[in-house]
Design a protein around this motif. Structure first.
Motif, PDB file in Angstrom:
ATOM      1  N   HIS A  45       0.840  -1.212   0.000  1.00 62.38           N
ATOM      2  CA  HIS A  45       0.000   0.000   0.000  1.00 62.38           C
ATOM      3  C   HIS A  45       0.870   1.255   0.000  1.00 62.38           C
ATOM      4  N   ALA A  46       2.066   1.125  -0.541  1.00 59.12           N
ATOM      5  CA  ALA A  46       3.003   2.247  -0.535  1.00 59.12           C
ATOM      6  C   ALA A  46       2.601   3.384  -1.456  1.00 59.12           C
ATOM      7  N   ASP A  47       1.576   3.190  -2.285  1.00 55.07           N
ATOM      8  CA  ASP A  47       1.100   4.319  -3.095  1.00 55.07           C
ATOM      9  C   ASP A  47       0.581   5.445  -2.220  1.00 55.07           C
ATOM     10  N   TYR A  48       0.212   5.145  -0.972  1.00 49.25           N
ATOM     11  CA  TYR A  48      -0.275   6.170  -0.046  1.00 49.25           C
ATOM     12  C   TYR A  48       0.833   6.773   0.810  1.00 49.25           C
ATOM     13  N   THR A  49       2.018   6.186   0.795  1.00 46.02           N
ATOM     14  CA  THR A  49       3.089   6.638   1.687  1.00 46.02           C
ATOM     15  C   THR A  49       4.367   7.051   0.964  1.00 46.02           C
ATOM     16  N   VAL A  50       4.456   6.791  -0.334  1.00 42.26           N
ATOM     17  CA  VAL A  50       5.715   7.018  -1.056  1.00 42.26           C
ATOM     18  C   VAL A  50       6.083   8.492  -1.142  1.00 42.26           C
ATOM     19  N   PRO A  62      10.112   8.652  -0.288  1.00 48.61           N
ATOM     20  CA  PRO A  62      10.382   8.043  -1.600  1.00 48.61           C
ATOM     21  C   PRO A  62      11.657   7.226  -1.652  1.00 48.61           C
ATOM     22  N   GLU A  63      12.582   7.468  -0.718  1.00 45.60           N
ATOM     23  CA  GLU A  63      13.821   6.676  -0.718  1.00 45.60           C
ATOM     24  C   GLU A  63      13.565   5.228  -0.294  1.00 45.60           C
ATOM     25  N   ALA A  64      12.464   4.957   0.401  1.00 47.19           N
ATOM     26  CA  ALA A  64      12.002   3.603   0.715  1.00 47.19           C
ATOM     27  C   ALA A  64      13.100   2.744   1.335  1.00 47.19           C
ATOM     28  N   VAL A  65      13.715   3.240   2.390  1.00 43.23           N
ATOM     29  CA  VAL A  65      14.839   2.541   3.006  1.00 43.23           C
ATOM     30  C   VAL A  65      14.419   1.174   3.555  1.00 43.23           C
ATOM     31  N   THR A  66      13.195   1.052   4.067  1.00 44.22           N
ATOM     32  CA  THR A  66      12.758  -0.241   4.600  1.00 44.22           C
ATOM     33  C   THR A  66      12.736  -1.315   3.525  1.00 44.22           C
ATOM     34  N   GLN A  67      12.582  -0.889   2.271  1.00 48.54           N
ATOM     35  CA  GLN A  67      12.521  -1.854   1.179  1.00 48.54           C
ATOM     36  C   GLN A  67      13.917  -2.197   0.648  1.00 48.54           C
ATOM     37  N   ALA A  68      14.736  -1.185   0.454  1.00 45.49           N
ATOM     38  CA  ALA A  68      16.105  -1.436  -0.007  1.00 45.49           C
ATOM     39  C   ALA A  68      16.856  -2.331   0.959  1.00 45.49           C
ATOM     40  N   ALA A  69      16.594  -2.162   2.256  1.00 47.02           N
ATOM     41  CA  ALA A  69      17.276  -2.975   3.269  1.00 47.02           C
ATOM     42  C   ALA A  69      16.884  -4.440   3.194  1.00 47.02           C
ATOM     43  N   GLN A  70      15.753  -4.746   2.549  1.00 49.99           N
ATOM     44  CA  GLN A  70      15.301  -6.129   2.382  1.00 49.99           C
ATOM     45  C   GLN A  70      15.649  -6.706   1.016  1.00 49.99           C
ATOM     46  N   GLY A  71      16.161  -5.892   0.106  1.00 48.49           N
ATOM     47  CA  GLY A  71      16.369  -6.352  -1.259  1.00 48.49           C
ATOM     48  C   GLY A  71      15.140  -6.253  -2.131  1.00 48.49           C
ATOM     49  N   VAL A  72      14.130  -5.518  -1.668  1.00 47.91           N
ATOM     50  CA  VAL A  72      12.908  -5.325  -2.451  1.00 47.91           C
ATOM     51  C   VAL A  72      13.154  -4.232  -3.482  1.00 47.91           C
ATOM     52  N   THR A  85      10.684  -3.776  -6.304  1.00 52.34           N
ATOM     53  CA  THR A  85       9.427  -3.331  -6.904  1.00 52.34           C
ATOM     54  C   THR A  85       8.278  -3.577  -5.947  1.00 52.34           C
ATOM     55  N   LEU A  86       7.467  -2.548  -5.743  1.00 50.91           N
ATOM     56  CA  LEU A  86       6.262  -2.622  -4.923  1.00 50.91           C
ATOM     57  C   LEU A  86       5.042  -2.520  -5.824  1.00 50.91           C
ATOM     58  N   VAL A  87       4.189  -3.524  -5.791  1.00 51.46           N
ATOM     59  CA  VAL A  87       2.926  -3.480  -6.518  1.00 51.46           C
ATOM     60  C   VAL A  87       1.891  -2.895  -5.573  1.00 51.46           C
ATOM     61  N   VAL A  97       5.127 -14.739  -1.930  1.00 47.80           N
ATOM     62  CA  VAL A  97       5.348 -13.972  -0.704  1.00 47.80           C
ATOM     63  C   VAL A  97       5.043 -12.504  -0.993  1.00 47.80           C
ATOM     64  N   ALA A  98       4.282 -11.864  -0.134  1.00 40.62           N
ATOM     65  CA  ALA A  98       3.935 -10.450  -0.295  1.00 40.62           C
ATOM     66  C   ALA A  98       3.721  -9.850   1.084  1.00 40.62           C
ATOM     67  N   SER A  99       4.004  -8.562   1.243  1.00 43.08           N
ATOM     68  CA  SER A  99       4.061  -7.999   2.598  1.00 43.08           C
ATOM     69  C   SER A  99       2.743  -7.445   3.125  1.00 43.08           C
ATOM     70  N   ASP A 100       1.913  -6.854   2.253  1.00 40.04           N
ATOM     71  CA  ASP A 100       0.751  -6.074   2.688  1.00 40.04           C
ATOM     72  C   ASP A 100       1.187  -4.907   3.569  1.00 40.04           C
ATOM     73  N   GLY A 101       2.404  -4.405   3.362  1.00 40.52           N
ATOM     74  CA  GLY A 101       2.916  -3.308   4.171  1.00 40.52           C
ATOM     75  C   GLY A 101       2.784  -1.966   3.484  1.00 40.52           C
ATOM     76  N   TRP A 102       3.187  -0.928   4.222  1.00 37.79           N
ATOM     77  CA  TRP A 102       3.157   0.415   3.638  1.00 37.79           C
ATOM     78  C   TRP A 102       4.160   1.375   4.278  1.00 37.79           C
ATOM     79  N   VAL A 103       4.860   0.955   5.310  1.00 36.78           N
ATOM     80  CA  VAL A 103       5.816   1.835   5.982  1.00 36.78           C
ATOM     81  C   VAL A 103       7.131   1.808   5.207  1.00 36.78           C
TER      82      VAL A 103
END
Length: 536
Positions: free
Chosen positions: A63-68, A72-82, A84-86, A403-409
């Motif tokens: 749900h990052a379309d509401y938080t990006v 926008p640097e999305a550090v929580t995602q880069a730290a996981q190797g993510v 692309t967020l759908v 596997v999918a997160s359902d996250g947004w932070v």
């Protein structure tokens, strides 16, 4: 000459094939070569000896379309190797915006909204606004069925007439023409909960025409799980659309153990010719808005009308009676924890469950919940500890379940007690379930997070490491990768991911962000009814 070479790693290419030792050469944002590559053939050589090199992880459900816009640097995602967020899941997307129902749309996603500018009307305008951000992750938007419905009907509890349904379909077609990755629905949320199966099928038929996926948070994840899955399957059967059942689970102790039957139900539909699969997050708790625990009728008209109803003692009595009925599986006060809420009299209870809050204010749990909603203006995020770990493990072991997160932070510090899935979903699989518990082998786990989600989206040049593919890459230490984020202390980044690359550019290097803004909006375009990735 390669722009960059990742040298000496163990290649897990995303296809499910066994790991092999090789170098990866990257040129112009694409994988150019995999094999032995001399250092002299690289403008830059990065030694990744001891690390696993795999495709960047594709999160099918965000749900990052509401938080990006806020991070926008999305550090929580880069730290996981993510990489692309759908987005646009559960029927929530911040478009299309029609003036007559703009405030309804904003209130509908209010519990997710973290600084949206609302400067757009269409999917294309939203994508353009996101593309202007200094992105540290790719964003692939979907259009939400609820958002389409709100644009035409507002928040009314009724079905569309023929003209209104035609307008919903027209807006869906416009979003697909703008390149959104799919259509989503969230049938536990008003106003989507008011939609009949015929309405869902009519809109999903437009997704099928464009070769897009239909992802659905089904209508019931508890007592009527089988019926809800049947409804999703029937949409696929009637329209030919690819169906993705979001965060497969069985909620409530009375329903624990039903995930196996649900998986067989989905597999049987595939054998019968319906293209349906599922995804999940590797936790026994979910997170959503507290209003989902209410009867659907109470949400007609959105948050303003809910607050008006909560001021009426007779209406509150009716809601309490329904919540306390024996067949309400979703109201489990000791398992519902307040994760976040705006400043107000009940913010002091963030991190506490409804049973504890009820005891503190001297009210029964159902009335305490209504009081929390009333005093916090209807904006309360929760964590729901409603699933069984055995069910989580059963679905996770299935190679057909993504596997999918359902996250947004997306930011790494903040307030509240968000679900740790935003911080740790993908590394949790690699650390706990692959290395520590050996529930999955590494190639299968990587495929569930790369090529499998890419295939659901109709993408052929992401989710794999092969010449010609987009150079979205993750490198991690298989001995160190882990998810320190917990429900008690969620604000902790993943550990063990060494490098994350977007289009061959390092956005995460040696365990730290680089600040490179290499992300983009991933637009899915169609040609003669077949889906393809936009090469831009």
């Amino acid at each position: 000459m390669h722009d960059l070479v990742l040298g000496g790693g163990a290649i897990v290419d995303g296809t499910g094939a066994r790991a092999r030792s090789a170098d990866v050469g990257i040129r112009h944002g694409r994988i150019a070569e995999i094999g032995p590559i001399a250092r002299s053939r690289a403008h830059r050589y990065v030694d990744v000896s001891g690390a696993v090199v795999c495709p960047g992880f594709i999160d099918l459900h965000s749900h990052a379309d509401y938080t990006v816009f806020a991070a926008p640097e999305a550090v929580t995602q880069a730290a996981q190797g993510v990489t692309t967020l759908v987005t646009g899941n559960c029927g929530f997307s911040p478009f299309p915006v029609l003036p007559e129902h703009a405030e309804d749309l904003r209130s509908h996603g209010g519990f997710l909204d973290d600084g949206l500018t609302w400067e757009w009307s269409t999917a294309g305008e939203y994508a353009a606004a996101v593309d202007r951000l200094p992105l540290g992750v790719n964003i692939a938007p979907q259009v939400g069925h609820s958002s389409l419905r709100i644009a035409v009907l507002g928040l009314d509890d009724r079905g569309p007439d023929d003209m209104e349904l035609a307008r919903m379909r027209e807006l869906a077609r416009a979003a697909f023409a703008d390149g959104v990755a799919g259509l989503s629905s969230g049938l536990i949320y008003a106003p989507a909960s008011y939609a009949a199966p015929e309405e869902l099928a009519a809109v999903a038929a437009e997704a099928a025409r464009f070769g897009r996926v239909y992802s659905t948070h089904i209508r019931d994840e508890g007592d009527h799980l089988d019926r809800a899955i049947d409804e999703a399957i029937e949409v696929g059967r009637r329209t030919g659309v690819r169906v993705e059942i979001s965060h497969l689970k069985a909620v409530g102790p009375a329903n624990w153990g039903r995930v196996g039957a649900a998986m067989e139900q989905i597999a049987a539909a595939r054998r019968d010719g319906v293209d349906v699969r599922a995804d999940q997050y590797p936790y026994a708790a979910g997170s959503t808005t507290l209003t989902t625990r209410l009867p659907g009728w109470s949400m007609e008209g959105g948050a303003p009308e809910l607050l008006r109803r909560l001021a009426d003692p007779a209406v509150c009595d009716r809601i309490v009676a329904e919540l306390e009925a024996d067949d309400i599986w979703s109201f489990l006060p000791p398992r519902i924890v307040v994760a976040d809420t705006p400043d107000g009299p009940f913010r002091r209870f963030v991190g506490q469950d409804l049973a504890t809050i009820a005891a503190a204010i001297g009210e029964p749990p159902a009335r305490a919940m209504l009081e929390v909603l009333r005093r916090q203006r209807g904006i309360v995020s929760i964590i729901m500890h409603g699933m069984a770990e055995d069910d989580v493990r059963l679905a996770l072991a299935d190679p057909t379940v993504a596997v999918a997160s359902d996250g947004w932070v997306l930011h790494c510090v903040g307030a509240g007690m968000p679900h740790p899935r935003s911080f740790g979903t993908f590394v949790r699989v690699l650390g706990r379930y692959v290395r520590d518990e050996e529930l999955l082998d590494l190639p299968t786990a990587v495929a569930k997070m790369t090529s499998l989600p890419a295939s659901r989206l109709g993408w052929s040049d992401r989710g794999v490491l092969r010449p010609g593919a987009v150079a979205d890459v993750a490198c991690f230490d298989p001995d160190r990768v882990c998810d320190p984020s917990t429900f008690a202390e969620p604000w902790q980044l993943a550990e063990g991911v060494v490098h994350t690359l977007l289009r061959g550019q390092l956005v995460w290097e040696d365990g730290a962000p680089t600040g490179a803004a290499a992300g983009q909006v991933v637009r899915t375009m169609s040609e003669k009814g077949r889906s393809r990735r936009d090469p831009s």
